[in-house]
Design a protein around this motif. Structure first.
Motif, PDB file in Angstrom:
ATOM      1  N   SER A 109       0.831  -1.204   0.000  1.00 36.80           N
ATOM      2  CA  SER A 109       0.000   0.000   0.000  1.00 36.80           C
ATOM      3  C   SER A 109       0.870   1.260   0.000  1.00 36.80           C
ATOM      4  N   GLU A 128      -6.572   4.244  -6.922  1.00 34.23           N
ATOM      5  CA  GLU A 128      -5.946   3.412  -5.894  1.00 34.23           C
ATOM      6  C   GLU A 128      -5.813   1.961  -6.344  1.00 34.23           C
ATOM      7  N   ARG A 181      -2.860   1.557  -8.733  1.00 33.89           N
ATOM      8  CA  ARG A 181      -1.560   1.594  -8.061  1.00 33.89           C
ATOM      9  C   ARG A 181      -1.280   0.276  -7.356  1.00 33.89           C
ATOM     10  N   THR A 241       1.562   4.000  -3.156  1.00 36.79           N
ATOM     11  CA  THR A 241       1.333   5.436  -2.990  1.00 36.79           C
ATOM     12  C   THR A 241       2.552   6.254  -3.378  1.00 36.79           C
ATOM     13  N   PRO A 259       0.294   9.912  -8.399  1.00 36.80           N
ATOM     14  CA  PRO A 259      -0.816  10.109  -7.448  1.00 36.80           C
ATOM     15  C   PRO A 259      -2.162  10.282  -8.138  1.00 36.80           C
TER      16      PRO A 259
END
Length: 444
Positions: free
Chosen positions: A55, A68, A71, A59, A64
């Motif tokens: 995680s 989510e 990624r 990030t 960015p």
């Protein structure tokens, strides 16, 4: 003295002196086992610590602006690269291990793992160097995958050829227990980091600490391994000029396909059982049975300790009873204990009840401690490293990569999918043990 032709020399099981075969374990043997197990534990820690910080890495190392889920997918993809590159690294290192010596590759594998781990802890994030960040991260995982591909088979061969024949099972089981302890160490370190630092502190710098520590300790383990000696079996091969004169892998595939088939089948059982019962269980318990994350992590840690102990016990019993009997009994025990464990989860049993059955499951998974002995015996010394490495790494890349996907898909149909799969694997392990007949390549 007559020297056999190269193609015949490959098939010779080099005998060890009687004193080497029958003597008890001595101080030098225990030192070899300790250094091998310590290095293996640190190397596996270096390899798996990545997954505990996916995680945070997702990030920091990807744009960015990406969703989510994307990624996370990209981060797991980089993690998976380490598995897929294992066969390449394992085959290359095994080739030189059969030609130049076990010790050289045994030391190189630790260096090849620890340096990339150290560098991961120093990598600048995406915010500083853009897309170079994930590319550098990918390069480090490729090196780590190559290293672990050579470490496990090389370590089994190294300790098996060092200790007396009647203690080879104990040596391989102890080493396997050290590898599983590396998984436990990674879990404990990750838990400690998350408890000691806030989310912002972890993102700022704390995520680097486990990688930096793993790299430093790995390099220290490499220097400790320099004190180890080349195996007596390989020295005997050199003295008798029985080193492989052609590509060892070619000989493996041409003349030892039965050993390859057995080793790949056993690796399937070994890899998939650990992935399901240890690596995937905390997430499955939280998702399917809505258990608190803290409870699942405690249970997983205790089960992993039991697994480590089970590996040593299974290895020691293999020396006395034979690996086929130990593997068969262990598979039956695993099928029963894991089914019992899942029944308790389904019935909403309290923590104390399912924790006991999960611990029993972890100990039963320790049956894998008997598998390395069967794989070591499946190939003659001159091509042993290459035979085990090819079989183990190819099978691990296939089944290690497919098992989480299969379980995730099947779990949408039935919550008992992990039980069905593990019981089926136990049947596969029993079948492989029962079919493993005929001459084995023991150093006697």
């Amino acid at each position: 003295m007559h020297t056999p032709p190269p193609h015949q020399a490959l098939l010779i099981d080099t005998p060890l002196p009687f004193s080497q075969r029958s003597r008890p374990l001595g101080r030098r043997d225990y030192r070899t086992l300790a250094l091998a197990a310590l290095g293996g534990m640190l190397e596996f820690y270096d390899f798996v610590i990545f997954v505990f910080f996916t995680s945070v890495i997702g990030t920091l190392f990807f744009p960015p602006s990406s969703p989510e889920w994307l990624r996370q997918l990209q981060t797991f993809g980089i993690f998976a690269i380490g598995y897929f590159i294992r066969p390449v690294g394992g085959v290359v290192m095994a080739h030189f291990g059969d030609v130049l010596g076990r010790k050289k590759m045994f030391t190189l594998s630790v260096l090849l793992m620890s340096v990339p781990t150290l560098l991961i802890g120093m990598l600048p994030p995406y915010a500083q160097i853009g897309f170079a960040a994930p590319l550098l991260l990918l390069a480090m995982r490729v090196l780590q995958g190559a290293a672990v591909g050579g470490e496990v088979p090389g370590a089994w061969v190294f300790v098996a050829e060092h200790v007396p024949r009647r203690h080879v099972g104990f040596a391989c089981g102890t080493l396997t227990g050290g590898l599983t302890a590396g998984i436990l160490l990674g879990s404990l370190i990750a838990t400690g980091i998350n408890a000691a630092f806030t989310r912002n502190e972890i993102l700022a710098y704390a995520w680097r600490l486990p990688f930096l520590a793993g790299g430093v300790f790995g390099i220290a383990a490499m220097f400790l391994r320099r004190w180890l000696e080349e195996t007596p079996v390989f020295r005997e091969l050199q003295a008798n000029r029985e080193i492989a004169s052609e590509l060892p892998l070619r000989t493996v595939l041409r003349s030892h396909w039965r050993g390859v088939a057995l080793s790949m089948t056993l690796t399937w059982a070994l890899s998939a059982v650990i992935i399901v019962t240890v690596l995937m269980m905390p997430a499955l318990m939280q998702k399917s049975f809505h258990l608190p994350a803290a409870d699942t992590l405690v249970g997983n840690s205790i089960a992993t300790v039991a697994l480590t102990i089970g590996c040593v016990v299974a290895g020691a019993l293999s020396d006395r009873m034979g690996p086929r009997i130990v593997l068969t009994c262990g598979a039956v025990l695993l099928a029963a204990s894991f089914t019992w464990f899942y029944c308790q989860l389904s019935a909403g049993a309290p923590l104390g009840a399912w924790l006991f059955s999960y611990t029993a499951t972890g100990f039963a998974v320790g049956m894998i401690g008997a598998i390395p002995l069967m794989m070591v015996r499946a190939f003659p010394p001159a091509i042993r490293f290459s035979g085990i490495s090819f079989s183990y790494n190819v099978a691990y890349a296939i089944f290690g990569g497919l098992t989480p996907i299969l379980i995730a898909l099947a779990n949408t149909v039935t919550a008992r999918a992990p039980v069905i799969y593990v019981v089926a694997l136990c049947a596969v392990a029993i079948l492989a043990a029962l079919c493993h007949r005929g001459r084995t390549h023991e150093d006697e």
